[in-house]
Write an enzyme that holds these catalytic residues in place. Sequence first.
Site, PDB file in Angstrom:
ATOM      1  N   HIS A 148       1.527   4.334  -2.833  1.00 38.79           N
ATOM      2  CA  HIS A 148       1.535   5.794  -2.692  1.00 38.79           C
ATOM      3  C   HIS A 148       2.725   6.398  -3.429  1.00 38.79           C
ATOM      4  O   HIS A 148       2.594   7.400  -4.140  1.00 38.79           O
ATOM      5  CB  HIS A 148       1.626   6.171  -1.207  1.00 38.79           C
ATOM      6  CG  HIS A 148       0.311   6.198  -0.493  1.00 38.79           C
ATOM      7  ND1 HIS A 148      -0.795   6.870  -0.966  1.00 38.79           N
ATOM      8  CD2 HIS A 148      -0.068   5.639   0.693  1.00 38.79           C
ATOM      9  CE1 HIS A 148      -1.795   6.721  -0.121  1.00 38.79           C
ATOM     10  NE2 HIS A 148      -1.384   5.982   0.891  1.00 38.79           N
ATOM     11  N   HIS A 167       0.848  -1.202   0.000  1.00 37.58           N
ATOM     12  CA  HIS A 167       0.000   0.000   0.000  1.00 37.58           C
ATOM     13  C   HIS A 167       0.880   1.247   0.000  1.00 37.58           C
ATOM     14  O   HIS A 167       0.644   2.192  -0.778  1.00 37.58           O
ATOM     15  CB  HIS A 167      -0.903  -0.035   1.239  1.00 37.58           C
ATOM     16  CG  HIS A 167      -1.645   1.235   1.501  1.00 37.58           C
ATOM     17  ND1 HIS A 167      -2.984   1.404   1.186  1.00 37.58           N
ATOM     18  CD2 HIS A 167      -1.254   2.406   2.089  1.00 37.58           C
ATOM     19  CE1 HIS A 167      -3.360   2.619   1.550  1.00 37.58           C
ATOM     20  NE2 HIS A 167      -2.329   3.244   2.102  1.00 37.58           N
ATOM     21  N   GLU A 168       1.886   1.277   0.855  1.00 38.52           N
ATOM     22  CA  GLU A 168       2.775   2.444   0.934  1.00 38.52           C
ATOM     23  C   GLU A 168       3.597   2.606  -0.347  1.00 38.52           C
ATOM     24  O   GLU A 168       3.798   3.728  -0.822  1.00 38.52           O
ATOM     25  CB  GLU A 168       3.691   2.330   2.156  1.00 38.52           C
ATOM     26  CG  GLU A 168       2.961   2.233   3.490  1.00 38.52           C
ATOM     27  CD  GLU A 168       1.979   3.374   3.731  1.00 38.52           C
ATOM     28  OE1 GLU A 168       2.177   4.471   3.154  1.00 38.52           O
ATOM     29  OE2 GLU A 168       1.012   3.166   4.479  1.00 38.52           O
ATOM     30  N   GLU A 188      -6.153   7.094  -1.040  1.00 36.79           N
ATOM     31  CA  GLU A 188      -6.100   5.895  -0.206  1.00 36.79           C
ATOM     32  C   GLU A 188      -6.729   4.708  -0.926  1.00 36.79           C
ATOM     33  O   GLU A 188      -6.221   3.587  -0.845  1.00 36.79           O
ATOM     34  CB  GLU A 188      -6.796   6.140   1.129  1.00 36.79           C
ATOM     35  CG  GLU A 188      -6.042   7.060   2.064  1.00 36.79           C
ATOM     36  CD  GLU A 188      -4.640   6.564   2.362  1.00 36.79           C
ATOM     37  OE1 GLU A 188      -4.459   5.345   2.595  1.00 36.79           O
ATOM     38  OE2 GLU A 188      -3.722   7.399   2.346  1.00 36.79           O
TER      39      GLU A 188
END
Length: 297
Positions: free
Chosen positions: A150, A146-147, A224
């Site tokens: 980003h 997930h990071e 997100e």
Amino acid sequence: MMRILLFLATNIAVILVASVTLSLLGVGSVHDGQGGMNLQSLLIFCAVFGFAGSFVSLFLSKWMAKRSTGARVIEQPQTQQERWLVSTVEELARTAGIGMPEVAIFPSRAPNAFATGWNKNASLVAVSEGMLQRFSPAEVKAVMAHEIGHVANGDMVTLSLIQGVVNTFVMFFARIIGNFVDRAVFKNEGEGPGIGYFIATIFAELVLGILASIIVMWFSRQREFRADAAGAQLAGAGAMIAALEHLKAEQGIPVEMPGEMTAFGINGGLKNGLAGLLMSHPPLDERIAALRAGNYR
């Protein structure tokens, strides 16, 4: 004390950068000396300060994140867990097509992680000690994915650009409102701005700032969902859903992230109603539902 020093250092840097830029551009007074305003100079002034604040924060983001969270960068892995974490991030970064980020662990009982940095190939990803202790390897990998999402999506730069734009227009319209109130309500007939200008401008900035924050936080919530989708693609939808469900199960634990870092963490806390409009993260139920609906392909 550290947060106060970081705040002061950032604002001093913003003022220096903005002052030098305005001097190079030859921007003079925004007031024309006849009760009016030079809108071109005003817009340039507001844009310089609006974007300076946003981009100084972006360029200092890694340095500030390390110091505000106490994150320890893994230079040479000392334990099996650290070796696994670094190799996992390396694999995810390679798959996502970005440079290897710095990998860090920060002291916090709450399960959380964040990514920051001004460049896709010079970023930082960090995970809390609490998450490493209580989450399964598959769940931690999903959170790291997930990071990495980003970073690969350029979310830090995008959010800084959006923040710079709204900063510019908040300052611009607040000063126009302030000048109007000063002249029409306070009946100031002098060549320069009066007390009414400063009072009205401050009040207008507060009101417009709240409205602008709603816009910025909406964009933050959308990123997100995109990062969750990236996490599902890189680590598997099942693992990403499991990680979010685990986060949901531990929502009672305080987030323990500095305010300026909350928007960059995977867990943004929990608020409902109107306060939800100012949340950087969507509710976990909505994020889980989006993944279950297959919104990651």
